[in-house]
Design a protein around this motif. Structure first.
Motif, mmCIF file in Angstrom:
data_model
loop_
_atom_site.group_PDB
_atom_site.id
_atom_site.type_symbol
_atom_site.label_atom_id
_atom_site.label_comp_id
_atom_site.label_asym_id
_atom_site.label_seq_id
_atom_site.Cartn_x
_atom_site.Cartn_y
_atom_site.Cartn_z
ATOM 1 N N LYS A 135 0.839 -1.202 0.000
ATOM 2 C CA LYS A 135 0.000 0.000 0.000
ATOM 3 C C LYS A 135 0.874 1.253 0.000
ATOM 4 C CE LYS A 135 -3.506 -2.720 0.167
ATOM 5 N NZ LYS A 135 -4.279 -2.990 -1.065
ATOM 6 N N LYS A 136 1.732 1.335 -0.979
ATOM 7 C CA LYS A 136 2.639 2.466 -1.129
ATOM 8 C C LYS A 136 2.566 2.953 -2.576
ATOM 9 C CE LYS A 136 4.364 2.281 3.074
ATOM 10 N NZ LYS A 136 5.733 1.830 3.297
ATOM 11 N N PRO A 137 3.147 4.126 -2.867
ATOM 12 C CA PRO A 137 3.041 4.686 -4.217
ATOM 13 C C PRO A 137 3.707 3.821 -5.291
ATOM 14 C CG PRO A 137 3.665 6.379 -2.645
ATOM 15 C CD PRO A 137 3.771 5.081 -1.929
ATOM 16 N N ILE A 138 2.904 3.326 -6.233
ATOM 17 C CA ILE A 138 3.384 2.540 -7.366
ATOM 18 C C ILE A 138 2.622 2.993 -8.608
ATOM 19 C CG2 ILE A 138 3.592 0.238 -8.393
ATOM 20 C CD1 ILE A 138 3.599 -0.921 -5.590
ATOM 21 N N VAL A 139 3.330 3.118 -9.710
ATOM 22 C CA VAL A 139 2.710 3.389 -11.008
ATOM 23 C C VAL A 139 3.202 2.317 -11.966
ATOM 24 C CG1 VAL A 139 2.709 4.957 -12.998
ATOM 25 C CG2 VAL A 139 2.391 5.864 -10.691
ATOM 26 N N SER A 140 2.294 1.809 -12.775
ATOM 27 C CA SER A 140 2.638 0.745 -13.709
ATOM 28 C C SER A 140 2.774 1.283 -15.130
ATOM 29 C CB SER A 140 1.563 -0.351 -13.691
ATOM 30 O OG SER A 140 1.809 -1.313 -14.684
ATOM 31 N N LEU A 141 3.799 0.809 -15.809
ATOM 32 C CA LEU A 141 3.993 1.110 -17.225
ATOM 33 C C LEU A 141 3.568 -0.099 -18.041
ATOM 34 C CD1 LEU A 141 5.154 2.835 -19.579
ATOM 35 C CD2 LEU A 141 7.350 1.689 -19.148
ATOM 36 N N ASP A 142 2.439 0.028 -18.734
ATOM 37 C CA ASP A 142 2.011 -0.958 -19.724
ATOM 38 C C ASP A 142 1.718 -2.349 -19.151
ATOM 39 O OD1 ASP A 142 1.221 -1.155 -22.335
ATOM 40 O OD2 ASP A 142 3.151 -1.845 -23.082
ATOM 41 N N ARG A 143 1.229 -2.396 -17.905
ATOM 42 C CA ARG A 143 0.766 -3.668 -17.362
ATOM 43 C C ARG A 143 -0.289 -3.409 -16.303
ATOM 44 N NH1 ARG A 143 3.635 -8.349 -13.663
ATOM 45 N NH2 ARG A 143 1.850 -9.756 -13.744
#
Length: 328
Positions: A135-143
């Motif tokens: 539950k921390k900041p994550i951004v996904s690239l193309d998935r």
């Protein structure tokens, strides 16, 4: 090397007062601030940035996790992301996850242990459950990593359509199609589905070659091309990522095939590889700089506590006409 105690003694204030000023954690009078700053300048004192960041439970570092920077797409993405992260006042930790699951898990653990403030993930080795536990900041690239994790991708449906149209208008009837491994749910599969659908609806034979999971290196792509030619497969069109299409083109030329007279090729990504190949390649261009900017914007929004849940950023693609197909 000067210590915080030396600064306090020089300024005639307590260590706690210097600490409050450095950390911005409490009131310090203007007069005391001036004395502390003068003492720091005279002693050439450099604050311990790591300690200050840990006090605020932040590091000022964003991790960018990719399968490998040896692949042109990821190399360009990392370069653009690092410049944008620096422009926003943060630092970049580059993480290659070429070894797979364990390595990727280790990078995510750094987020839990406050070693980095956020993660931009462009890898495909771990299942989504592992990401959703964090539950921390994550951004996904193309998935797709889950409903709570923002996603940045391109309109792959349009990308597949542009590639199909370029090969159809060039007269292709038997096309070699390099596609990604299908067990991982990801937006990029849409380009393959759309490409195959359009080609088959127009009576074109499509030979799908499914690539191995999480393999992006030149050596593997060369093995793939060698496997294709050793099979004796006949084709007059090729669609694949820039690097793979370029390797295939080199082998075709080595075997005396004419491009685009005998075989037409369309790449995907629009990386520098498509411009460096022996014949400038027709390719579907992903706006890599914009993908990087949007990824950084989203991760900073997440880190700042701004609502980014369920945000899906889909960017446009375009066809760059080269000399490996007939003009569209």
């Amino acid at each position: 090397m000067a210590r915080i105690q030396d600064v306090a003694e020089k300024a005639g204030v307590g260590v706690a007062t210097v600490s409050r000023m450095l950390n911005g954690s409490g009131y310090v009078s203007a007069a005391s601030r001036a004395k502390i700053q003068a003492a720091m300048d005279e002693l050439n004192y450099t604050p311990n940035e790591l300690a200050r960041n840990l006090y605020h439970k932040r590091t000022g570092i964003i991790a960018v996790v990719v399968p490998t920077i040896a692949h042109p797409f990821y190399a360009e993405f990392v370069n653009c992301a690092e410049m944008e992260i620096h422009r926003r006042g943060f630092k970049t930790m580059l993480c290659n996850a070429s070894s797979g699951y364990a390595e990727e898990l280790e990078y995510l653990d750094m987020l839990n242990r406050h070693i980095v403030d956020g993660v931009i993930s462009g890898t495909h080795t771990m299942d989504t459950e592992a990401y959703n536990k964090i539950k921390k900041p994550i951004v996904s690239l193309d998935r797709y990593l889950g409903e709570d994790i923002p996603l940045v991708a391109v309109d792959h449906v349009k990308g597949g359509r542009l590639a199909a149209q370029a090969l159809l208008q060039s007269g292709c009837r038997r096309v070699l199609h390099f596609r990604g491994e299908t067990t991982v749910e990801a937006p990029y599969h849409d380009r393959h589905f759309e490409f195959s659908r359009i080609m088959r609806e127009n009576g074109v034979e499509v030979y799908d070659y499914e690539l191995a999971w999480n393999r992006f290196d030149v050596e593997y792509h060369q093995q793939v091309v060698d496997d294709v030619f050793s099979s004796g497969l006949e084709f007059d069109g090729v669609f694949g990522v820039d690097q793979l299409a370029a390797i295939c083109m080199n082998e075709l030329l080595r075997r005396g095939r004419r491009i685009p007279e005998d075989v037409k090729l369309v790449g995907y990504d629009g990386t520098y590889i498509s411009r460096l190949s022996r014949i400038p390649m027709t390719t579907v261009v992903q706006p890599i700089d914009a993908l990087a900017r949007e990824s950084v914007r989203l991760i900073l929004d997440c880190m700042a506590g701004k609502q980014a849940k369920n945000e899906r950023v889909m960017l446009d693609v375009s066809l760059r006409q080269g000399e490996t197909t007939l003009p569209v």
